[in-house]
Design a protein around this motif. Structure first.
Motif, PDB file in Angstrom:
ATOM      1  N   TYR A  78      33.514  58.968 -29.960  1.00  0.00           N
ATOM      2  CA  TYR A  78      32.831  57.963 -30.771  1.00  0.00           C
ATOM      3  C   TYR A  78      33.636  56.674 -30.636  1.00  0.00           C
ATOM      4  O   TYR A  78      34.792  56.605 -31.075  1.00  0.00           O
ATOM      5  N   ARG A  79      33.028  55.668 -30.024  1.00  0.00           N
ATOM      6  CA  ARG A  79      33.781  54.463 -29.660  1.00  0.00           C
ATOM      7  C   ARG A  79      33.280  53.242 -30.415  1.00  0.00           C
ATOM      8  O   ARG A  79      32.177  53.205 -30.925  1.00  0.00           O
ATOM      9  N   GLY A  80      34.133  52.227 -30.456  1.00  0.00           N
ATOM     10  CA  GLY A  80      33.827  50.973 -31.145  1.00  0.00           C
ATOM     11  C   GLY A  80      35.089  50.190 -31.415  1.00  0.00           C
ATOM     12  O   GLY A  80      35.228  49.046 -30.960  1.00  0.00           O
ATOM     13  N   PRO A  81      36.055  50.782 -32.119  1.00  0.00           N
ATOM     14  CA  PRO A  81      37.303  50.055 -32.392  1.00  0.00           C
ATOM     15  C   PRO A  81      38.070  49.779 -31.103  1.00  0.00           C
ATOM     16  O   PRO A  81      38.003  50.546 -30.140  1.00  0.00           O
ATOM     17  N   THR A  82      38.790  48.681 -31.090  1.00  0.00           N
ATOM     18  CA  THR A  82      39.681  48.369 -29.972  1.00  0.00           C
ATOM     19  C   THR A  82      41.134  48.469 -30.405  1.00  0.00           C
ATOM     20  O   THR A  82      42.036  48.036 -29.688  1.00  0.00           O
ATOM     21  N   ALA A  83      41.358  49.053 -31.584  1.00  0.00           N
ATOM     22  CA  ALA A  83      42.694  49.287 -32.120  1.00  0.00           C
ATOM     23  C   ALA A  83      42.789  50.759 -32.503  1.00  0.00           C
ATOM     24  O   ALA A  83      41.773  51.446 -32.623  1.00  0.00           O
ATOM     25  N   PRO A  84      44.005  51.288 -32.678  1.00  0.00           N
ATOM     26  CA  PRO A  84      44.149  52.707 -33.021  1.00  0.00           C
ATOM     27  C   PRO A  84      43.350  53.109 -34.252  1.00  0.00           C
ATOM     28  O   PRO A  84      43.227  52.356 -35.223  1.00  0.00           O
ATOM     29  N   VAL A  85      42.802  54.325 -34.201  1.00  0.00           N
ATOM     30  CA  VAL A  85      42.117  54.927 -35.344  1.00  0.00           C
ATOM     31  C   VAL A  85      43.130  55.781 -36.098  1.00  0.00           C
ATOM     32  O   VAL A  85      43.823  56.616 -35.509  1.00  0.00           O
ATOM     33  N   PHE A  99      33.125  58.857 -40.336  1.00  0.00           N
ATOM     34  CA  PHE A  99      33.806  57.615 -40.712  1.00  0.00           C
ATOM     35  C   PHE A  99      35.210  57.611 -40.125  1.00  0.00           C
ATOM     36  O   PHE A  99      35.866  58.651 -40.058  1.00  0.00           O
ATOM     37  N   ALA A 100      35.677  56.415 -39.725  1.00  0.00           N
ATOM     38  CA  ALA A 100      37.006  56.292 -39.148  1.00  0.00           C
ATOM     39  C   ALA A 100      37.653  54.994 -39.604  1.00  0.00           C
ATOM     40  O   ALA A 100      37.070  53.916 -39.446  1.00  0.00           O
ATOM     41  N   GLY A 101      38.859  55.095 -40.149  1.00  0.00           N
ATOM     42  CA  GLY A 101      39.627  53.916 -40.533  1.00  0.00           C
ATOM     43  C   GLY A 101      40.542  53.491 -39.398  1.00  0.00           C
ATOM     44  O   GLY A 101      41.136  54.332 -38.716  1.00  0.00           O
ATOM     45  N   SER A 102      40.672  52.181 -39.201  1.00  0.00           N
ATOM     46  CA  SER A 102      41.363  51.665 -38.020  1.00  0.00           C
ATOM     47  C   SER A 102      42.430  50.645 -38.366  1.00  0.00           C
ATOM     48  O   SER A 102      42.461  50.084 -39.457  1.00  0.00           O
ATOM     49  N   TRP A 103      43.290  50.407 -37.369  1.00  0.00           N
ATOM     50  CA  TRP A 103      44.278  49.335 -37.470  1.00  0.00           C
ATOM     51  C   TRP A 103      43.609  47.966 -37.603  1.00  0.00           C
ATOM     52  O   TRP A 103      44.237  47.005 -38.033  1.00  0.00           O
ATOM     53  N   ASP A 104      42.361  47.858 -37.188  1.00  0.00           N
ATOM     54  CA  ASP A 104      41.683  46.558 -37.248  1.00  0.00           C
ATOM     55  C   ASP A 104      41.213  46.210 -38.669  1.00  0.00           C
ATOM     56  O   ASP A 104      40.497  45.234 -38.859  1.00  0.00           O
ATOM     57  N   LYS A 120      29.596  49.139 -40.549  1.00  0.00           N
ATOM     58  CA  LYS A 120      31.040  48.885 -40.552  1.00  0.00           C
ATOM     59  C   LYS A 120      31.410  48.335 -41.923  1.00  0.00           C
ATOM     60  O   LYS A 120      30.773  47.409 -42.424  1.00  0.00           O
ATOM     61  N   TYR A 121      32.442  48.895 -42.516  1.00  0.00           N
ATOM     62  CA  TYR A 121      32.857  48.534 -43.873  1.00  0.00           C
ATOM     63  C   TYR A 121      34.082  47.625 -43.778  1.00  0.00           C
ATOM     64  O   TYR A 121      35.147  48.032 -43.300  1.00  0.00           O
ATOM     65  N   VAL A 122      33.916  46.386 -44.223  1.00  0.00           N
ATOM     66  CA  VAL A 122      34.935  45.348 -44.057  1.00  0.00           C
ATOM     67  C   VAL A 122      35.433  44.923 -45.435  1.00  0.00           C
ATOM     68  O   VAL A 122      34.635  44.537 -46.300  1.00  0.00           O
ATOM     69  N   GLY A 123      36.748  44.970 -45.641  1.00  0.00           N
ATOM     70  CA  GLY A 123      37.257  44.568 -46.948  1.00  0.00           C
ATOM     71  C   GLY A 123      38.749  44.738 -47.118  1.00  0.00           C
ATOM     72  O   GLY A 123      39.371  44.050 -47.923  1.00  0.00           O
ATOM     73  N   HIS A 124      39.358  45.638 -46.342  1.00  0.00           N
ATOM     74  CA  HIS A 124      40.807  45.812 -46.435  1.00  0.00           C
ATOM     75  C   HIS A 124      41.525  44.663 -45.723  1.00  0.00           C
ATOM     76  O   HIS A 124      40.998  44.064 -44.788  1.00  0.00           O
ATOM     77  N   ALA A 125      42.746  44.382 -46.169  1.00  0.00           N
ATOM     78  CA  ALA A 125      43.532  43.297 -45.583  1.00  0.00           C
ATOM     79  C   ALA A 125      44.626  43.820 -44.668  1.00  0.00           C
ATOM     80  O   ALA A 125      45.445  43.045 -44.175  1.00  0.00           O
TER      81      ALA A 125
END
Length: 396
Positions: A78-85, A99-104, A120-125
């Motif tokens: 399952y692809r999409g992120p360009t940073a480690p999952v 669901f997958a949380g990423s370094w991005d 895509k869930y966007v909100g963490h800093a």
């Protein structure tokens, strides 16, 4: 010329010795290794095949399906992120969303069967380091924890942020793990337990219209409350609720080198302690065994009744990041899998006879084989390798 070859960088004697030891150990076949091309940071059972398949989070920016019965077939990703999952979970309608949380700093989602990308869930800093799924009041929720010291509750269907959980009494550091406590949850309220880079374990009650942090009854001063569960000395990496016990006690692993059983009947105070040594990244429990693993690379099996170490199995040549018990159709424990920064998935028996056979196999003189390098397609640069090492060693 840029390079990630460690031999081209200044190394201390200890670093050289560790690298040489790991290189010599890399060719072993203990645990029937399935070798992937990047570091494995987390793993969960595939709910469609809970006794034979894993979904693993890779540093190469993907979630990969690993079928233990067909180890040559690891192409489903399952692809999409360009940073480690960093973390994975399955939930949503009919448990059909991955669901997958990423370094991005984002949480990615896919249809588990079709691999079609979802919301895509966007909100963490900062890095997203833990994700779990829950259902409250007929609504599916996604709960995430990050290196930004926040726990965010999301409406899975709309992507709306419902709540942000933060401790207003004891300073909370980077979130390391989250677990839903089904034994204390109701249809209208989910009970959540969190672990972080501080030694405090926190319990929360989450509803659609609000949340609260649960105060614990103090074991030292009856009639008074303690704001958190404090049984470890430093970072708590892993939380596991015992599925094989009616009490559903809480098991924890920590950077202090210890695994503890926190008794629900005693307000989550320590009932048993297992001294693994070094940072303990993960713990798994069955009716017979307490299994621990972490920075020292070994898989340790402890007799749950006596508390004594039964055996220690070698195989991994870098830090173990997760232990996953695979269960059969009846829910019984069948085997345990370990995943590691070394890029391998290894499987170990749970039957006593199988463990004794594994110990005897490891006592045989080693057979010299050509070393196979894992991580050839890893996305990490030398700088990101150092950042990963810092992240994995985050005890602040």
């Amino acid at each position: 010329m840029q390079t990630a070859d460690p031999e081209r960088f200044f190394e201390t004697d200890a670093e050289q010795e560790k690298r040489q030891r790991r290189a010599a150990k890399a060719g072993n076949k203990f645990g029937n290794p399935i070798t992937l091309k990047s570091k494995i940071l987390a793993a969960i059972p595939d709910p469609r095949h809970p006794s034979s398949a894993l979904l693993v989070a890779e540093s190469a920016g993907a979630v990969r399906l690993v079928n233990l019965n067909d180890p040559e077939n690891t192409k489903t990703a399952y692809r999409g992120p360009t940073a480690p999952v960093c973390c994975v979970a399955v939930g949503g309608l009919n448990s059909g969303t991955l669901f997958a949380g990423s370094w991005d700093k984002n949480i990615w989602s896919w249809d588990l069967t079709s691999k079609t990308p979802g919301r895509k869930y966007v909100g963490h800093a900062d890095f997203v380091k833990a994700v779990v799924c829950a259902r409250v009041g007929g609504k599916d929720l996604l709960i995430s924890g990050g290196a930004d010291k926040k726990i965010i509750v999301w409406d899975t269907a709309t992507g709306a942020r419902l709540h942000t959980l933060q401790d207003g009494v004891v300073n909370m550091l980077s979130i390391q793990d989250l677990v839903v406590d089904h034994a204390s949850s109701t249809e209208s309220e989910v009970s959540l337990i969190s672990a972080s880079s501080d030694p405090h374990i926190r319990r929360w009650k989450v509803r659609l219209d609000g949340w609260e942090q649960v105060a614990e009854t103090s074991p030292d001063a009856p009639g008074t409350d303690r704001p958190t569960i404090l049984e470890h000395e430093t970072t708590v990496y892993k939380l596991v609720l015992d599925l094989d016990s009616d009490e559903a006690d809480l098991w924890t692993s920590s950077g202090d080198g210890m695994v503890k059983c926190l008794s629900r009947l005693k307000n989550f105070t320590c009932e048993d302690t297992f001294h693994h040594g070094d940072h303990v990244r993960s713990v798994a429990v069955t009716e017979q065994w307490v299994i621990t693993a972490g920075r020292d690379e070994d898989i340790k099996f402890w007799d749950r009744t006596s508390g004594k170490l039964h055996c220690s199995l070698v195989g991994h040549y870098d830090e173990v990041t997760e232990l996953v018990v695979l269960r059969g159709p009846s829910g019984s424990s069948e085997r345990v899998c370990s995943v590691s920064i070394d890029g391998t998935v290894r499987t170990w028996p749970l039957a006593r006879a199988g463990l004794e056979a594994a110990v005897k196999e490891q006592e045989k003189p080693p057979v010299q084989e050509e070393k196979k390098e894992a991580g050839g397609d890893d996305l990490l640069s030398a700088e990101e390798e150092a950042e990963l090492a810092a992240l994995m060693g985050d005890d602040e």
